[in-house]
Design a protein around this motif. Structure first.
Motif, PDB file in Angstrom:
ATOM      1  N   SER A 202     -14.754  -0.041   8.490  1.00  0.00           N
ATOM      2  CA  SER A 202     -13.750   1.024   8.470  1.00  0.00           C
ATOM      3  C   SER A 202     -13.533   1.581   7.062  1.00  0.00           C
ATOM      4  O   SER A 202     -12.822   2.578   6.901  1.00  0.00           O
ATOM      5  N   ASP A 203     -14.130   0.938   6.051  1.00  0.00           N
ATOM      6  CA  ASP A 203     -14.082   1.533   4.699  1.00  0.00           C
ATOM      7  C   ASP A 203     -15.145   2.622   4.576  1.00  0.00           C
ATOM      8  O   ASP A 203     -14.870   3.736   4.146  1.00  0.00           O
ATOM      9  N   ALA A 204     -16.356   2.252   4.970  1.00  0.00           N
ATOM     10  CA  ALA A 204     -17.445   3.245   4.901  1.00  0.00           C
ATOM     11  C   ALA A 204     -17.410   4.187   6.100  1.00  0.00           C
ATOM     12  O   ALA A 204     -18.133   5.174   6.133  1.00  0.00           O
ATOM     13  N   MET A 205     -16.552   3.852   7.096  1.00  0.00           N
ATOM     14  CA  MET A 205     -16.456   4.611   8.343  1.00  0.00           C
ATOM     15  C   MET A 205     -17.828   4.722   9.031  1.00  0.00           C
ATOM     16  O   MET A 205     -18.337   5.806   9.324  1.00  0.00           O
ATOM     17  N   THR A 206     -18.397   3.548   9.254  1.00  0.00           N
ATOM     18  CA  THR A 206     -19.650   3.468  10.001  1.00  0.00           C
ATOM     19  C   THR A 206     -19.579   2.327  11.013  1.00  0.00           C
ATOM     20  O   THR A 206     -18.789   1.398  10.857  1.00  0.00           O
ATOM     21  N   VAL A 207     -20.407   2.424  12.015  1.00  0.00           N
ATOM     22  CA  VAL A 207     -20.565   1.322  12.959  1.00  0.00           C
ATOM     23  C   VAL A 207     -22.051   1.019  13.074  1.00  0.00           C
ATOM     24  O   VAL A 207     -22.874   1.925  13.117  1.00  0.00           O
ATOM     25  N   ARG A 208     -22.379  -0.273  13.071  1.00  0.00           N
ATOM     26  CA  ARG A 208     -23.768  -0.687  13.282  1.00  0.00           C
ATOM     27  C   ARG A 208     -23.851  -1.301  14.669  1.00  0.00           C
ATOM     28  O   ARG A 208     -23.096  -2.232  14.982  1.00  0.00           O
ATOM     29  N   THR A 209     -24.722  -0.751  15.466  1.00  0.00           N
ATOM     30  CA  THR A 209     -24.761  -1.183  16.867  1.00  0.00           C
ATOM     31  C   THR A 209     -26.193  -1.309  17.349  1.00  0.00           C
ATOM     32  O   THR A 209     -27.090  -0.634  16.840  1.00  0.00           O
ATOM     33  N   GLN A 210     -26.394  -2.165  18.325  1.00  0.00           N
ATOM     34  CA  GLN A 210     -27.691  -2.179  18.991  1.00  0.00           C
ATOM     35  C   GLN A 210     -27.832  -0.885  19.788  1.00  0.00           C
ATOM     36  O   GLN A 210     -26.846  -0.322  20.275  1.00  0.00           O
ATOM     37  N   ALA A 211     -29.060  -0.427  19.904  1.00  0.00           N
ATOM     38  CA  ALA A 211     -29.256   0.945  20.379  1.00  0.00           C
ATOM     39  C   ALA A 211     -29.210   1.096  21.890  1.00  0.00           C
ATOM     40  O   ALA A 211     -29.135   2.204  22.402  1.00  0.00           O
ATOM     41  N   GLY A 212     -29.222  -0.030  22.612  1.00  0.00           N
ATOM     42  CA  GLY A 212     -29.166   0.089  24.069  1.00  0.00           C
ATOM     43  C   GLY A 212     -27.757   0.270  24.594  1.00  0.00           C
ATOM     44  O   GLY A 212     -27.559   0.463  25.792  1.00  0.00           O
ATOM     45  N   ILE A 213     -26.775   0.236  23.709  1.00  0.00           N
ATOM     46  CA  ILE A 213     -25.381   0.369  24.148  1.00  0.00           C
ATOM     47  C   ILE A 213     -25.134   1.787  24.654  1.00  0.00           C
ATOM     48  O   ILE A 213     -25.711   2.751  24.143  1.00  0.00           O
ATOM     49  N   PHE A 214     -24.298   1.905  25.667  1.00  0.00           N
ATOM     50  CA  PHE A 214     -23.902   3.226  26.134  1.00  0.00           C
ATOM     51  C   PHE A 214     -22.779   3.728  25.224  1.00  0.00           C
ATOM     52  O   PHE A 214     -21.967   2.942  24.737  1.00  0.00           O
ATOM     53  N   TRP A 215     -22.713   5.032  25.062  1.00  0.00           N
ATOM     54  CA  TRP A 215     -21.678   5.607  24.184  1.00  0.00           C
ATOM     55  C   TRP A 215     -20.294   5.221  24.670  1.00  0.00           C
ATOM     56  O   TRP A 215     -19.367   5.032  23.872  1.00  0.00           O
ATOM     57  N   HIS A 216     -20.154   5.118  25.985  1.00  0.00           N
ATOM     58  CA  HIS A 216     -18.840   4.781  26.518  1.00  0.00           C
ATOM     59  C   HIS A 216     -18.424   3.363  26.109  1.00  0.00           C
ATOM     60  O   HIS A 216     -17.270   3.123  25.746  1.00  0.00           O
ATOM     61  N   GLN A 217     -19.390   2.440  26.143  1.00  0.00           N
ATOM     62  CA  GLN A 217     -19.081   1.076  25.697  1.00  0.00           C
ATOM     63  C   GLN A 217     -18.707   1.084  24.221  1.00  0.00           C
ATOM     64  O   GLN A 217     -17.797   0.382  23.783  1.00  0.00           O
ATOM     65  N   LEU A 218     -19.439   1.882  23.462  1.00  0.00           N
ATOM     66  CA  LEU A 218     -19.154   1.970  22.033  1.00  0.00           C
ATOM     67  C   LEU A 218     -17.743   2.510  21.803  1.00  0.00           C
ATOM     68  O   LEU A 218     -16.995   1.998  20.963  1.00  0.00           O
ATOM     69  N   ALA A 219     -17.379   3.528  22.583  1.00  0.00           N
ATOM     70  CA  ALA A 219     -16.033   4.095  22.449  1.00  0.00           C
ATOM     71  C   ALA A 219     -14.968   3.053  22.768  1.00  0.00           C
ATOM     72  O   ALA A 219     -13.933   2.971  22.079  1.00  0.00           O
ATOM     73  N   GLU A 220     -15.225   2.237  23.797  1.00  0.00           N
ATOM     74  CA  GLU A 220     -14.257   1.193  24.173  1.00  0.00           C
ATOM     75  C   GLU A 220     -14.003   0.247  22.994  1.00  0.00           C
ATOM     76  O   GLU A 220     -12.869  -0.150  22.726  1.00  0.00           O
ATOM     77  N   ILE A 221     -15.090  -0.097  22.338  1.00  0.00           N
ATOM     78  CA  ILE A 221     -14.961  -1.064  21.244  1.00  0.00           C
ATOM     79  C   ILE A 221     -14.315  -0.413  20.020  1.00  0.00           C
ATOM     80  O   ILE A 221     -13.418  -0.986  19.398  1.00  0.00           O
ATOM     81  N   LEU A 222     -14.725   0.781  19.705  1.00  0.00           N
ATOM     82  CA  LEU A 222     -14.153   1.464  18.537  1.00  0.00           C
ATOM     83  C   LEU A 222     -12.665   1.735  18.728  1.00  0.00           C
ATOM     84  O   LEU A 222     -11.885   1.679  17.780  1.00  0.00           O
ATOM     85  N   ARG A 223     -12.289   2.002  19.970  1.00  0.00           N
ATOM     86  CA  ARG A 223     -10.891   2.363  20.215  1.00  0.00           C
ATOM     87  C   ARG A 223      -9.928   1.223  19.898  1.00  0.00           C
ATOM     88  O   ARG A 223      -8.769   1.449  19.557  1.00  0.00           O
ATOM     89  N   ARG A 224     -10.394   0.005  20.017  1.00  0.00           N
ATOM     90  CA  ARG A 224      -9.506  -1.124  19.694  1.00  0.00           C
ATOM     91  C   ARG A 224      -9.062  -1.052  18.233  1.00  0.00           C
ATOM     92  O   ARG A 224      -8.039  -1.608  17.856  1.00  0.00           O
ATOM     93  N   ASP A 225      -9.875  -0.388  17.405  1.00  0.00           N
ATOM     94  CA  ASP A 225      -9.509  -0.204  15.998  1.00  0.00           C
ATOM     95  C   ASP A 225      -9.063   1.225  15.724  1.00  0.00           C
ATOM     96  O   ASP A 225      -9.042   1.668  14.572  1.00  0.00           O
TER      97      ASP A 225
END
Lengths: 296, 517
Positions: free
Chosen positions: B135-158
């Motif tokens: 959250s300092d660099a404002m980036t997320v590192r993720t495995q590429a098979g993730i769906f954007w919706h799953q990514l949004a779910e996880i990011l939203r917690r922060d």
């Protein structure tokens, strides 16, 4: 390899047999979350139960968590109940007869609310496993309920069949029943994480999504709803979890639900979730029946 | 039935009806297509390296088609990788045994690009973990098979969000980066692929390589918008931002040209955070404009709103009533538009997705609407992308094709902010002559309730694609079954240049070989 619901449909379309996808059919926890988000409006959870039923006719070895496939015909003598509200709740650790009394008190007292002697637990188990339930057993279960206007049923899996068997009756979960009281709602606040029972919620999603949205806006409480407003399940009520809660993935799911959240208490609707959250959370976990309505 | 084993290189008699083929030499109908050679050796090789290949009917049938629902075929086997190392082993073995490998994320292609016509299918959805949120660099590192919706779910917690992603809940990050990825904020933020900062890629020869604009930049430029030709994206570091609810304003038009001109005006002026056009036929055209903050909306209201020529809903309703009073023989069309409006619009205002008049979880709201009102078992969505100056003509010509083929259809238009002339845009959905902002339009017939033949749908798509050839445009989807258009649309020289790069990177031509070349 496990499959999603759509994957199972594709597999069958592609010539796979029901036995080919048995592991996947058995793995489903029947939380029902796939149904409200299905763009085609397909009754997916009931399809899965049908597939289990087909599978059961073909196999002789059942998964270890299955209820006994035969010989279950519980007959509990119960006179017709004449109160307008009937609570259909069996005894569980943390939800005993004392808790039932408290719920009855919160719902309006003994003159208004009856407690059914038969909680239909065995029926729920057989339905979940796709095993046959005799009509006699169903009749015995629903006969005492016919005079009621409203059935309060903590076991979410029974909501859909009860609506079918007793058409016209209002079938609701224990959370909705208790939260209809302003006293109970006042007991919830922004520091509470409220865990909605998934099966009942998803079986009446269009109505309940609004109910819980109002609850969230009124009390500020957090819930286990995801961005699609689907209730994230722990799966704790499933047959698989009753055999092995960890192998069924319930603890992992519970950890995901609480991840990144700031809360001072967890309130669960499903009594099976009590143990699961107590094992993964470091805040008090209570069942909604533990609310007294004035000092919570 | 007993099938005898023959030595390699010997053409055996047909085991099904040998008598009927007397005197007729057995020949491959398409010798260039892989015929299953070396499959067993390939599987044994992978098994010896600890990679499980699922060959069961159920495992393979899951992937027999894509969202388009027109291309059907089965892979010989499926691998659900757990790591880049697994994929490396797969690709090394594939090169050695010359077995084709098709990668698949959410399977949302429409021309069969993610359908394996034999060979191995890499089901990337198994690699779906978020690895790090910075959250300092404002980036997320993720495995590429993730769906954007799953990514949004996880990011939203922060209380975070991604920048831009397709309006679809089951699009994967890797698949999206490979083709571009367009959102209603793309006029401002560009394609999803342009949000990638660092990628981990497994090359077609099995090397695991990190790339960014500084490290291995050539690979980065080939993999983004690369249609899966130059590597499998296994991890992505993406830019993220603070989550914000949005406010939306709608403007209604009865002229496509006017609405598109206003869309381009908004994009050019950077007047809003989100903009796009959705139509009901070509009669009710809605320009959607949305904002991340009250300040931005106030600025829009003060500086630009009065320049737009669209109407409010009431005013537009009166104009439509006047139009259909003068054209009573089109009453069915009017009824369709009114019915569609009353079904569709409440989806954007569902109370559980609103808070203080703002839409929260816009991705979910839009994606649900897309699935519910535009989705279906068969998604026919030919598209065109063009530079600003050609866009009105392209849409009007495409609209005429839609009118010719279908009673009911919709158009979806959106701008795409470009980051200069990057090599990654070459032979991609970005038109070669576009600068600053490109524009795309999807032409989507409403197929529910009517059965169209595959030929009919293909003819429709071909007519749309022909417009692209004629006008020198590009397409968001130009792989799979429409790869025959690539040379016509982009020219031999460019295609041969990329083919040479592909052959150099993928000597056995095994990775997603059926998609482009």
């Amino acid at each position: 390899m496990s499959h999603t619901r759509k994957g199972r449909a594709r597999a069958l379309q592609g010539g796979a047999t029901i036995e080919d996808i048995a592991a996947s059919v058995d793995a489903c926890l029947l939380c029902g979350s796939c149904e409200p988000v299905c763009p085609e409006g397909i009754g997916i959870a009931s399809m899965n139960m049908e597939q289990r039923s087909k599978l059961n006719k073909l196999r002789t070895n059942y998964p270890p968590w299955y209820p006994k496939p035969s010989g279950i015909n519980t007959r509990i003598k119960d006179n017709a109940l004449h109160n307008s509200i009937i609570l259909i709740a069996g005894e569980y650790p943390g939800f005993d007869i004392k808790a039932h009394s408290n719920v009855i008190k919160l719902l309006g007292g003994n003159k208004k609310v009856s407690l059914a002697a038969d909680d239909g637990r065995d029926i729920a188990g057989l339905l979940e496993a796709g095993l046959p339930v005799s009509q006699d057993r169903i009749d015995n279960f629903i006969r005492p309920l016919r005079h009621a206007d409203k059935l309060v049923v903590p076991e979410g899996l029974l909501h859909v069949p009860l609506r079918k068997w007793l058409s016209g009756k209002k079938v609701i979960g224990i959370g909705e029943a208790l939260l209809s009281s302003a006293h109970i709602r006042k007991a919830l606040g922004p520091e509470d994480l409220y865990i909605i029972e998934c099966r009942g919620y998803h079986s009446d999603y269009e109505r309940l999504v609004k109910f819980y949205d109002r609850l969230r806006k009124e009390t500020g409480c957090q819930t286990n709803l995801d961005l699609q407003r689907i209730a994230i399940p722990t799966g704790a009520s499933s047959l698989q979890a009753k055999k092995d809660v960890e192998a069924a993935g319930c603890l992992e799911q519970a950890r995901w639900i609480i991840r990144g959240r700031s809360m001072k208490r967890i309130v669960v609707e499903d009594i099976a979730d009590l143990d699961v959250f107590q094992r993964v959370a470091d805040v008090p976990v209570i069942h909604i029946s533990q609310f007294s309505g004035d000092n919570s | 039935m007993h099938i005898p084993v023959f030595e390699r290189g010997i053409i055996p008699p047909d085991p099904v009806a040998p008598d009927s083929l007397k005197g007729i030499p057995r020949q491959k109908t398409n010798p260039s297509r892989w015929q299953g050679d070396n499959w067993q050796d390939f599987v044994r090789d992978l098994q010896s390296r600890g990679v499980t290949v699922c060959e069961g009917r159920a495992d393979c049938s899951v992937f027999m088609t894509d969202a388009g629902g027109v291309a059907y075929s089965l892979p010989h086997g499926v691998v659900r990788p757990n790591s880049a190392e697994d994929i490396s082993k797969v690709l090394r073995a594939a090169q050695a045994h010359r077995v084709p490998v098709t990668t698949r994320g959410g399977g949302l292609t429409t021309e069969g690009e993610s359908v394996a016509f034999g060979g191995l299918l890499l089901d990337m959805s198994s690699m779906n973990r978020v690895l790090e949120i910075n959250s300092d660099a404002m980036t997320v590192r993720t495995q590429a098979g993730i769906f954007w919706h799953q990514l949004a779910e996880i990011l939203r917690r922060d209380n975070l969000d991604y920048l831009s992603a397709p309006l679809n809940l089951t699009a994967s990050v890797g698949g999206t980066l490979g083709v571009g990825g367009i959102d209603v904020n793309s006029p401002r933020l560009g394609c999803s692929a342009d949000q990638a900062v660092v990628l981990q890629v497994v090359t077609p020869t099995g090397d695991i390589v990190n790339c960014s604009e500084r490290e291995n930049p050539d690979l980065m430029e080939r993999v983004l918008f690369g249609y899966g030709q130059f590597g499998v994206i296994t991890e992505a570091t993406l830019k993220i931002r603070k989550f914000t609810p949005i406010t939306i304003q709608y403007f209604y038009y009865s002229s496509l040209r006017t609405a598109i001109e206003d869309l381009q005006f908004i994009a050019r002026e950077d007047a809003s955070d989100y903009s796009g056009i959705l139509t009901i036929l070509d009669r009710a055209i809605t320009l959607l404009v949305a904002f991340d903050s009250d300040e931005r909306e106030r600025e829009f209201n003060t500086r630009w709103k009065r320049s737009l020529r669209g109407h409010g809903e009431a005013g537009f309703g009166l104009r439509m009533a006047g139009h259909y009073t003068m054209h009573p023989w089109r009453i069915k069309e009017a009824a369709y538009i009114i019915g569609r409006r009353f079904k569709l619009f409440p989806e954007f205002w569902r109370p559980e997705f609103m808070h203080h008049g703002k839409i929260i979880d816009r991705t979910v709201v839009f994606s649900r609407a897309v699935w519910k009102f535009w989705g279906g078992p068969q998604m026919v969505i030919p598209d065109l992308s063009s530079k600003a100056e050609k866009f009105v003509e392209a849409v009007e010509r495409g609209n005429a094709v839609c009118r010719k083929y279908f009673r009911h259809y919709t158009l979806y238009c959106v701008g795409i902010k470009l980051r200069g002339r990057l090599p990654r845009y070459e032979m991609s959905c970005i038109p070669p002559d576009a600068s600053d902002i490109a524009y795309g339009c999807e032409f989507e017939p409403m197929l529910r309730g009517t059965n169209y033949s595959r030929d009919y749908l293909q003819s429709f798509k071909n007519e749309i694609y022909d417009i692209g050839v004629d006008m020198g445009l590009s397409y968001y989807r130009f792989g799979g079954m429409m790869k025959g258009y690539i040379r016509r649309a982009m020219g031999d020289e460019l295609v041969d240049k990329h083919l040479a790069m592909k052959k150099a990177a993928d000597p056995a031509m095994v990775l997603n070989a059926e998609v482009i070349f």
